[in-house]
Enzyme design. Structure first.
Site, mmCIF file in Angstrom:
data_model
loop_
_atom_site.group_PDB
_atom_site.id
_atom_site.type_symbol
_atom_site.label_atom_id
_atom_site.label_comp_id
_atom_site.label_asym_id
_atom_site.label_seq_id
_atom_site.Cartn_x
_atom_site.Cartn_y
_atom_site.Cartn_z
ATOM 1 N N ASP A 1 -9.784 -5.041 -5.218
ATOM 2 C CA ASP A 1 -8.957 -4.187 -4.412
ATOM 3 C C ASP A 1 -9.918 -2.913 -4.546
ATOM 4 O O ASP A 1 -9.694 -2.300 -5.620
ATOM 5 C CB ASP A 1 -7.550 -3.934 -4.555
ATOM 6 C CG ASP A 1 -6.925 -3.072 -3.451
ATOM 7 O OD1 ASP A 1 -7.729 -2.407 -2.816
ATOM 8 O OD2 ASP A 1 -5.579 -3.093 -3.469
ATOM 9 N N SER B 1 0.880 -1.209 -0.076
ATOM 10 C CA SER B 1 -0.107 0.023 -0.014
ATOM 11 C C SER B 1 1.109 1.298 -0.104
ATOM 12 O O SER B 1 1.517 1.422 -0.807
ATOM 13 C CB SER B 1 -1.007 -0.164 1.173
ATOM 14 O OG SER B 1 -2.153 0.794 0.992
ATOM 15 N N HIS C 1 -7.542 -5.751 -0.562
ATOM 16 C CA HIS C 1 -6.372 -5.015 -0.543
ATOM 17 C C HIS C 1 -5.142 -5.728 0.396
ATOM 18 O O HIS C 1 -4.190 -5.355 0.648
ATOM 19 C CB HIS C 1 -6.777 -3.580 0.411
ATOM 20 C CG HIS C 1 -5.626 -2.605 0.492
ATOM 21 N ND1 HIS C 1 -5.141 -2.135 -0.996
ATOM 22 C CD2 HIS C 1 -5.017 -1.892 1.068
ATOM 23 C CE1 HIS C 1 -4.200 -1.216 -0.478
ATOM 24 N NE2 HIS C 1 -4.113 -1.078 0.933
#
Length: 235
Positions: free
Chosen positions: A187, A63, A215
């Site tokens: 995601d 991320s 995610h």
């Protein structure tokens, strides 16, 4: 040489710990997390991480950590021998020519809510980025159980500022290291189309898409995630 992992925003090492143990990796905390001093400037933060790396390191990021890893690999190519990007994107918010991302106004609303009550917003944040995952409820519960204590409010705000401002599309073509992107097909935070475009921007990059997860592919489909990661890391 052990892989080094940069975690994501707000959650610290905890959600990634099992995956890190499985691939025998160590962590580099984001600025302001753990014992790492806060650095509010993204470029200086990336340079600081590069300075801490041995030559030709294997660098991974999840991320926001993937954005930092991407920047380090592009700007200090001698320091990154392999690059693993988990749920990565070059631009978290929508910009001209970049529609596959969060609207800037949505991020601004979230940042305001985090500033008002970060502890109350964390479950909502985690639940939202698991939308579409076949194991959404279980994964959300697990992440909240594993999450490290929230850092200071200025640390959270700094990371959200990076997500608002940083655009790494011009950095991506400069990456020379072999690169693998692992991405959940569902995601909602970093859309699959963003990963597909990023993979096309990085010379020779490969994209591995895991269906039915969002995610956190390392928690939603851990066996598949580890199989792909190990093949890349040890190949």
């Amino acid at each position: 040489m052990k892989p080094l992992i940069l975690p994501g925003w707000g959650l610290g090492r905890g959600p990634l710990q099992a995956a890190a143990d499985a691939i025998e990796a160590s962590f580099i905390d984001l600025p302001g997390y753990g014992e790492t001093p806060l650095e509010t400037d993204f470029d200086r933060a990336a340079a600081s991480i590069a300075e801490r790396l041995p030559p030709a390191a294997t660098l991974a990021g999840w991320s926001l950590g993937a954005m930092l890893a991407l920047a380090v690999a592009a700007r200090a190519p001698d320091k990154v021998g392999k690059l693993l990007l988990i749920a990565g994107t070059p631009s978290f918010v929508q910009r001209e020519g970049w529609p596959e991302a969060m609207p800037a106004a949505t991020l601004s609303e979230f940042a305001a809510a985090i500033a008002a009550d970060p502890a109350a917003m964390l479950p909502r944040f985690v639940g939202n980025f698991n939308r579409g995952d076949a194991k959404a409820r279980a994964v959300t519960t697990e992440i909240l159980r594993l999450a490290s204590p929230l850092p200071a409010s200025e640390v959270l705000a700094s990371g959200l500022g990076w997500l608002r401002d940083v655009d790494l599309r011009r950095d991506a073509p400069r990456i020379a290291a072999p690169t693998l992107l692992i991405h959940g097909a569902a995601d909602p935070l970093m859309p699959l189309a963003a990963a597909q475009t990023l993979a096309a921007l990085i010379p020779g990059a490969r994209l591995s898409v895991l269906d039915d997860c969002a995610h956190t592919p390392f928690l939603s489909r851990p066996d598949d995630f580890l199989a792909v990661a190990r093949s890349f890391l040890h190949g």
